[in-house]
Design a protein around this motif. Structure first.
Motif, mmCIF file in Angstrom:
data_model
loop_
_atom_site.group_PDB
_atom_site.id
_atom_site.type_symbol
_atom_site.label_atom_id
_atom_site.label_comp_id
_atom_site.label_asym_id
_atom_site.label_seq_id
_atom_site.Cartn_x
_atom_site.Cartn_y
_atom_site.Cartn_z
ATOM 1 N N GLU A 4 0.880 -0.909 0.003
ATOM 2 C CA GLU A 4 -0.027 0.589 -0.225
ATOM 3 C C GLU A 4 0.583 1.162 0.245
ATOM 4 O O GLU A 4 0.747 2.580 -0.769
ATOM 5 N N GLN A 32 5.702 -8.005 -9.148
ATOM 6 C CA GLN A 32 6.764 -7.213 -10.323
ATOM 7 C C GLN A 32 7.010 -5.803 -9.919
ATOM 8 O O GLN A 32 7.573 -5.338 -10.478
ATOM 9 N N ARG A 33 6.257 -4.827 -8.971
ATOM 10 C CA ARG A 33 6.698 -4.280 -8.501
ATOM 11 C C ARG A 33 8.657 -3.458 -8.212
ATOM 12 O O ARG A 33 8.930 -2.652 -8.010
ATOM 13 N N GLY A 79 2.882 1.957 -3.341
ATOM 14 C CA GLY A 79 1.459 2.236 -4.276
ATOM 15 C C GLY A 79 1.617 1.451 -5.594
ATOM 16 O O GLY A 79 2.626 0.136 -5.994
ATOM 17 N N ASN A 80 1.870 2.305 -7.018
ATOM 18 C CA ASN A 80 2.075 1.752 -8.093
ATOM 19 C C ASN A 80 3.517 1.998 -8.679
ATOM 20 O O ASN A 80 3.688 2.228 -10.020
ATOM 21 N N ARG A 81 3.985 2.301 -7.715
ATOM 22 C CA ARG A 81 5.574 3.104 -8.067
ATOM 23 C C ARG A 81 6.790 1.754 -8.152
ATOM 24 O O ARG A 81 6.074 0.565 -7.400
ATOM 25 N N ARG A 82 7.730 2.505 -8.212
ATOM 26 C CA ARG A 82 8.653 0.854 -8.758
ATOM 27 C C ARG A 82 9.768 0.811 -7.836
ATOM 28 O O ARG A 82 9.991 1.939 -7.125
ATOM 29 N N CYS A 109 13.907 3.906 -11.412
ATOM 30 C CA CYS A 109 12.945 2.919 -9.755
ATOM 31 C C CYS A 109 11.831 4.540 -9.034
ATOM 32 O O CYS A 109 13.370 5.284 -8.638
#
Ligand SMILES: [Fe+2]
Length: 379
Positions: free
Chosen positions: A39, A69-70, A42-45, A101
């Protein structure tokens, strides 16, 4: 400045100026808190920065499973007390491989968290020398690129999870210690999950607990202290002095691990605003010249430093007294007995340091940046 007065009603604290406390870290504390990591990323690498043993302890696998995959990669060659010589090649490689990243997840003790803070900022190129040169010249490094940081401590002591500071050593060439601190190196979030400290061996548990105690006391005999940092520091010092001896005989006790983690976090909150003081200033020489682990190096002088602190400012004495049940006169002896009871000698001679060397070390430490935070260093 806060003032105290002793009258028939006892000690009265009068606020004569505003105090400020600033800490931007989003803190998640408690057993199982690591589950919040996806959480927070989030959607970050993300890239994981950790110590090699995290794989065998199952922690690297846990992070890989949580992020899937993140997670773009794992840098797990962190060594104790990050040094310029080791970090330079790691830094170049890190920015070439993970330049895209957005987030570093730093998992480990102080060395892993400090390494992540040193990796997270870069100039126009990928040369670590640009950062080191700025630190060496005492000028502010201006990052052209910076990543965000989520800290996940696996020890209960460093406090680095809620501070912007990173220690960098140069043991081989200049034999000195640098401190990096930039607005960009504040962690975005900290996950303090006491379960991650369960596998810590006795020696590391002791060293990290004493490091936290030192952070708490150093936040009290500090020119930057205020009633807000005091609240964290007093609670942290009291709790750590109560918990640590019990934990030494019950390393698997989850409740004690949790209490130690909370005390260390509170100490971190306190010194995130005050910085450390004389005991830490002395510790750097003890680590670089005598190889003493940080937690011992910054704690064995605490009774002596407390003797220097007592009597300097009545207001600080009153705060210290809150740690020692009101008995300020006996506090240094109580602290000596506490440390000796944990097997920690409190004399320089026990560490092979002569009296003349220790006197020179203390004089130099008083004049160092951390030493000047000590209330006893103020003329
Ligand atoms: Fe420390």
């Amino acid at each position: 400045m806060d003032r105290i007065a002793c009258g028939r009603g006892g000690i009265v604290l009068t606020m004569t100026a505003r105090s400020r406390f600033h800490n931007p870290v989003d803190v998640h504390f408690g057993a199982g808190a690591l589950a919040r990591l996806p959480e927070l990323v989030g959607n970050r690498r993300a890239v994981l920065v950790t110590m090699p043993e995290a794989r065998a302890l199952g922690m690297t696998g846990q992070i890989e499973a949580l992020l899937g995959q993140r997670l773009a990669g794992v840098v797990d060659q962190v060594s104790p007390n990050p040094d310029v010589r080791e970090l330079a090649p790691m830094y170049g490689d890190f920015w070439r491989r993970y330049g895209q990243c957005e987030v570093i997840v730093a998992l480990g003790g102080g060395s892993a968290l400090d390494t992540a803070k040193l990796l997270m900022v870069a100039g126009a190129d990928d040369r670590f020398a640009a950062l080191v040169d700025a630190l060496d010249a005492g000028v502010t490094f201006r990052p052209a690129r910076a990543k965000r940081l989520i800290t996940v401590p696996t020890t209960a002591g460093t406090g680095s999870e809620v501070t912007p500071w990173a220690t960098l050593w140069d043991r081989h060439v200049k034999r000195k210690k640098y401190s990096l601190h930039l607005p960009e190196t504040w962690p975005e979030a900290a996950i303090v999950d006491p379960r991650l400290t369960r596998s810590l061996p006795r020696a590391v548990t002791l060293q990290s607990g004493l490091d936290a105690l030192s952070h708490a006391l150093e936040a009290i005999w500090n020119i930057n202290a205020n009633p807000i940092s005091d609240t964290f520091a007093v609670s942290a010092a009291r709790d750590m002095m109560r918990v640590l001896p019990q934990l030494m005989t019950s390393l698997d006790d989850e409740a004690l691990r949790s209490q130690a983690a909370l005390a260390a976090l509170q100490a971190g909150m306190a010194f995130s605003n005050t910085k450390t003081a004389l005991a830490h200033s002395i510790s750097y020489d003890m680590t670089i010249r005598h190889g003493l682990p940080h937690g011992i190096a910054c704690s064995f002088t605490l009774p002596a430093v407390m003797r220097l602190a007592i009597g300097r400012q009545a207001e600080r004495d009153a705060v210290l007294a809150r740690v020692f049940d009101g008995d300020i006169a006996s506090a240094p002896d109580m602290l000596t007995a506490f440390l000796n009871g944990l097997g920690v000698a409190t004399e320089f001679s026990a560490y092979g340091v002569t009296e003349s060397e220790s006197s020179a070390m203390i004089a130099a430490a008083l004049d160092g940046p951390r030493g000047r935070n000590f209330i006893g260093a103020v003329a």
